[in-house]
Each structure stands twice: as structure tokens, then as C-alpha cells.
Write a protein that holds these residues in place. Sequence first.
Motif, PDB file in Angstrom:
ATOM      1  N   ILE A 240       0.699  -1.224  -0.038  1.00  0.00           N
ATOM      2  CA  ILE A 240       0.239   0.070  -0.029  1.00  0.00           C
ATOM      3  C   ILE A 240       0.994   1.348   0.060  1.00  0.00           C
ATOM      4  O   ILE A 240       1.915   1.461   0.952  1.00  0.00           O
ATOM      5  CB  ILE A 240      -0.941  -0.275   1.131  1.00  0.00           C
TER       6      ILE A 240
ATOM      7  N   ALA B 273      -3.747   5.647   0.954  1.00  0.00           N
ATOM      8  CA  ALA B 273      -5.153   5.058   1.054  1.00  0.00           C
ATOM      9  C   ALA B 273      -6.242   6.484   1.601  1.00  0.00           C
ATOM     10  O   ALA B 273      -5.393   7.065   2.592  1.00  0.00           O
ATOM     11  CB  ALA B 273      -5.125   4.033   2.046  1.00  0.00           C
TER      12      ALA B 273
ATOM     13  N   VAL C 292      -7.686   3.396  -2.940  1.00  0.00           N
ATOM     14  CA  VAL C 292      -6.371   2.617  -2.471  1.00  0.00           C
ATOM     15  C   VAL C 292      -5.631   2.508  -3.386  1.00  0.00           C
ATOM     16  O   VAL C 292      -5.982   1.995  -4.493  1.00  0.00           O
ATOM     17  CB  VAL C 292      -6.910   1.466  -1.665  1.00  0.00           C
TER      18      VAL C 292
END
Length: 233
Positions: A38, A41, A46
Motif C-alpha cells: 500500500i 489510502a 486505495v
Amino acid sequence: MKEFWGRLGYYPVGIVDAVGHKGGIWFLSANLKFSCKILWAMNQCVTLEIDGGGRRWIYSAVYGSPQATNRVELWSHLLDIGLCIQDPWVVVGDFNDILSVHEVKGGNYYSTRSSVFASTLDSCGLFDLTTSRRRFTWFRKIQGNREIAKRLDRACCTAEWRLLFPEAFVEVLSRSHSDHCPLLIRCQGVPIKKGNRPFRFQAAWATHPDYKAIVQKSWNSTDFGIHRKLLGV
């Protein structure tokens, strides 16, 4: 929910929880050979870095707010991402907006909103992936049993991502319990069966000095049918 997806062979990578019955993004993976990290976000997007198969690219999963004023935050977020990354980038999801009057049937079209959406994609260097099967992705019945249809869902990519997956296209699948159609991105395209390859013509061929003579010779032949004449060319 994690247990449910786990029984189906998926594991969660990035999650933005829904607020009541609204919003929410789940990014799931079933391929342990790919590394997913990731990067950013927020409640409407995301973004992950995907690394695997000798390729690395950026993937943004989008769920645009139904409220136009809230989508301004999403557009700003995408612009910031576009300034931060250099890797190939694909953005997929429900943008809750359309780009032109041709992407709505039976409903209202707001040119100002479309212009802002289009300007955002253009500034990010994003363009639509080739889409097959259906023109609209969202349907709803209103008063008088009248149906509204819009293309709210799409997949957009940068030129670098398209070069990474030159045969990729989006397939709009049939909807069942939702008013949205699922999107399936086929990165490898659809293989053509041997013997059924389509005829292709390169415009550069016409610039060859012997082009006209070769075509005339093959076409004037009386020994073969059209198919063999084309092969002769």
C-alpha cells in the motif's frame, strides 16, 4: 469478511471500510507470487505498488463519492499521485461520474462535472482501456419504470502501463445483485485460435515501390480464389 474471502482463496491487501451502506474498498489478492504494498489510502481510493512476474506497476482502486462536492477530494488525490510516481499506472473502479453525454441514457448530463473529470484524467496522463461487451455499467429504474443507464465504472491507464500490457482490455460483465456491472481486466488479451487470424494491412506497405505491381499480379491471377490471392499479396 476476511474469513469469508480467506475460504475462497483470497487474502486482503488494502481495505477502506464502508460507512454504513456507503463506500468501502477491498483490495484482495489470490497470487502469492506477487508483492502488493500500500502506497496511499483515502476514503475514495486505495493505491498499491504491485511487483511480480518481472513487472512492477501502480494500481489505484477507486470508489468515487456519490456526492459531486466530495469527488473534488478524489480528483485532487489522483493529481497528487500522478505527480509522485513514474511507474506504469492503472486506475480502476466506480468514479461515479461520466466523461460525455454519450455515457448516459435516460438521465441528466452535467457538462461542468464531466469537464473536471476529463481534465483530471488528462493531467494524470490517464486514458480509457479498450472496453468490450457493454456500453453502460450502472442501471437503475425510476418513476414510471423508466431506466437510467450510465458508464460510471471504467479502467484508465498511462501509456507506460499500456506498453507493459499491450493486449489488455476491459470486459464489462453481467450484473446480478448489484446495480453496477463488474469489470474484468484481461491483461493478456484473448488468444486467437490457430487458423483464424484476422487479415491485417499495414499502411506502410503502400509506400513500397513494388506495391502496386505485386497487388496487380496477384489479383489478376485466374488460378486462385480471393483467399489465395490475398495470401499471394
